[in-house]
Design a protein around this motif. Sequence first.
Motif: not given
Length: 360
Positions: A9-16
């Motif tokens: 989730i954090e990766k998705l939030e940062a990199r879309h």
Amino acid sequence: MYRKIISLIEKLEARHSLTLEEYEALIGPMTEKSAPDRADEAALLAEKASSVRQQVYGRDVYVRGLIEISNICKNDCYYCGIRRSNRSCERYRLSEQEILECCAQGYELGFRTFVLQGGEDAHFSDEVVCRLVGQIKKNHPDCAVTLSLGERSRESYQRMFDAGADRYLLRHETADKAHYEKLHPPQMSFDNRMRCLRDLREIGYQVGCGFMVGSPYQTARTLAEDLKFIEEFRPDMCGIGPFVPHQATPFAKEPAGTVELTCYLLSIIRLIHPNVLLPSTTALGTIDPRGREKGILAGANVVMPNLSPMAVRKKYELYDNKICTGDESAQCRHCLEQRMESIGYHVVTDRGDVKGWKDS
Ligand code: SAH
């Protein structure tokens, strides 16, 4: 909480963006029946999606007036209640006059986008649709016209665009070809559906794709493919709602999709594309009395109240127990306004273009 999910989730939030495998890992635990409760992860995801949506659209919710112009359809999609083979479906088609009256009434109620949706009905030729679109734009120059009339030729899409249509909704239904073939008869093709979406985009429409959540044969893998497709295609809109069985289709006995998974996916899509227009659908409101509110809280920013004439609403039955078939347009709009206010959001009178859209 499950650490792996949190880090995705954090990766998705940062990199879309995530890899196909990562999307699958993010979704997998939500689709397993025996899995431990994942409410905490879903809440975290919804919180992040909601704050991203807030940054782009604030607490505004856009409305689109949905006019169901015909339930006559040449296609035979296995999931759909208005499929050609359904003999128990009472067919109707609105006249041009009736459609224009729905728009006039909708305009008075504050709608600035009209969505003309229907089955693939040969009556609605390019000539008929172009005349209709031209009339609506002439009567209401400050409104957007959205079409959702299924698969057509590139030339047809071009003519309707030239006549003034602004947007087109065509759900891709699934980005997995083998899965697509399990949901549709052999006469329909995945490649043609994708061709349509590309043509619509190239012509200049604001384009909406989308899929049903919990459709038969769907897996975490096919959903991951849907998300990857959405990431890469960059639609302006994305319509997702739960699959709901219809009693007169081959999928009558299949289970419906869930509110939880639909909301989880809405949140993911919001994090992939912060600006995307994301409806909280009628199907979501059908499987849960507060489904549409939950969709907004998970990151959606659009609702689509019904503007169809009362007499035909029950007949446009894509799935069982569809809601809002007994209310007048004004009631539908006010009901949704109240629902949005109850969670601290406001329906706005605005065309509601995607943010960042440059009108040419
Ligand atoms: N003929 C047009 C409009 C289709 S109806 C087209 O092909 O685009 C709009 C959407 O309703 C479909 O794209 C499908 O995703 C959804 N739908 C159809 N049957 C459904 C069902 N049983 N449950 C939930 N959604 C359904």
